[in-house]
Design an enzyme around this catalytic site. Structure first.
Site, PDB file in Angstrom:
ATOM      1  N   GLY A  18       2.685  13.759  22.572  1.00 25.14           N
ATOM      2  CA  GLY A  18       2.520  12.582  23.417  1.00 25.14           C
ATOM      3  C   GLY A  18       2.866  11.287  22.727  1.00 25.14           C
ATOM      4  N   VAL A  65     -10.446  12.521  11.437  1.00 21.80           N
ATOM      5  CA  VAL A  65     -10.772  11.095  11.292  1.00 21.80           C
ATOM      6  C   VAL A  65     -12.255  10.800  11.451  1.00 21.80           C
ATOM      7  CG1 VAL A  65      -8.463  10.329  11.947  1.00 21.80           C
ATOM      8  CG2 VAL A  65     -10.244  10.553  13.716  1.00 21.80           C
ATOM      9  N   TYR A 158     -15.777   6.809  27.204  1.00 25.02           N
ATOM     10  CA  TYR A 158     -14.439   6.411  26.771  1.00 25.02           C
ATOM     11  C   TYR A 158     -14.310   4.888  26.768  1.00 25.02           C
ATOM     12  CZ  TYR A 158      -9.358   5.880  26.795  1.00 25.02           C
ATOM     13  OH  TYR A 158      -8.067   5.496  26.504  1.00 25.02           O
ATOM     14  N   LYS A 162     -13.635   2.365  23.498  1.00 23.55           N
ATOM     15  CA  LYS A 162     -12.464   1.497  23.361  1.00 23.55           C
ATOM     16  C   LYS A 162     -12.847   0.022  23.330  1.00 23.55           C
ATOM     17  CE  LYS A 162      -9.504   4.887  23.190  1.00 23.55           C
ATOM     18  NZ  LYS A 162      -8.832   5.226  21.927  1.00 23.55           N
TER      19      LYS A 162
END
Length: 263
Positions: A18, A65, A158, A162
């Site tokens: 992607g 991560v 989500y 963000k």
């Protein structure tokens, strides 16, 4: 346009597919040397081999991560291979729960999403920043999302992750700026690809009784430009912010969504 990136060392997380793959190809095309980081290194090897065949110098580093130890080791691997790190592009992330209201989201689901999308970027930045500060040069690009700019019902975890990434970006921009380091945030809207076509458009098509192609057009009509972003659009934004063409830009949110979040 020559962005002046030839020979620069770029660390890219989440490069396997992607947007991550498109971003990796974009930096390779500009002549960068790449450290490609991902939790599962095997799928990244194919991309690395493809880029190497075209003359790009690249390494693959297994890195989760969400683990600071992994990120520190990955930064050391990049520095050992190339001598230093000029650019960090944080692409790795997850969608979290979809269509689930906040009161239905479990603490575990919320924490997992924030740990990946926000903490993960903190870990990688913290790992590469000392080297950038010592050299008085660096470009950091965090790939977030427009739901971190306007919020979204049914996407609480989500969206929160963000929004947190935006705050992290702006704080690091203020702290790193005196060391000649730019830190910015790219916010993709919906990006064309398998998930958009096979999930978003098909769900909308079933709900509205239209074809998937018509659903895509309806979705695009929400945007000022009446078109859906592509992986290459996101890659181009990252390249711009990672270059000295944007040397006087730091701490910004750059939506790449055809005109939705900012209008």
């Amino acid at each position: 346009m020559d962005l002046g990136l030839k020979g620069k060392v770029a660390v890219i997380t989440g490069p396997a597919k992607g947007m991550g793959a498109a971003i990796s190809r974009g930096f390779a095309a500009e002549g960068c040397r790449l450290a490609l980081l991902g939790r599962d290194a095997e799928p990244i090897v194919a991309l690395k081999d493809e880029l190497a065949a075209a003359g790009t110098e690249a390494i693959v580093v297994a890195c989760d991560v969400t683990s600071y130890a992994d990120c520190e080791a990955a930064a050391e691997a990049a520095q050992t291979a190339f001598g230093h790190v000029d650019i960090l592009v944080n692409v790795a992330g997850g969608t979290g729960t979809i269509g689930v209201h906040g009161v239905e989201t479990t603490p575990e689901q919320f924490e997992q999403t924030v740990r990946l999308n926000t903490n993960g970027c903190f870990h990688t930045i913290r790992a590469v920043l000392p080297g950038m500060m010592a050299r008085r040069y660096g470009k950091i690009v965090n790939v977030g999302g427009t739901f971190g700019m306007r919020g979204r019902a049914g996407r609480l975890a989500y969206s929160a992750s963000k929004w947190g990434l935006r705050g992290l970006t702006k704080s690091f921009a203020l702290e790193a700026g005196p060391h000649n380091i730019n830190v910015n945030y790219v916010a993709p809207g919906m990006v064309d690809g398998p998930r958009f076509r096979d999930k978003v458009c098909r769900d909308m098509a079933e709900r509205l009784g239209v074809s998937p192609e018509e659903a895509a057009e309806i979705h695009a009509s929400d945007y000022a430009l009446h078109r859906i972003s592509t992986d290459v659009d996101i890659a181009n934004a990252c390249l711009f912010l990672a270059s000295d063409v944007s040397r006087q830009i730091t701490g910004v949110d750059l939506p790449v969504d055809g005109g939705w979040a900012a209008l």
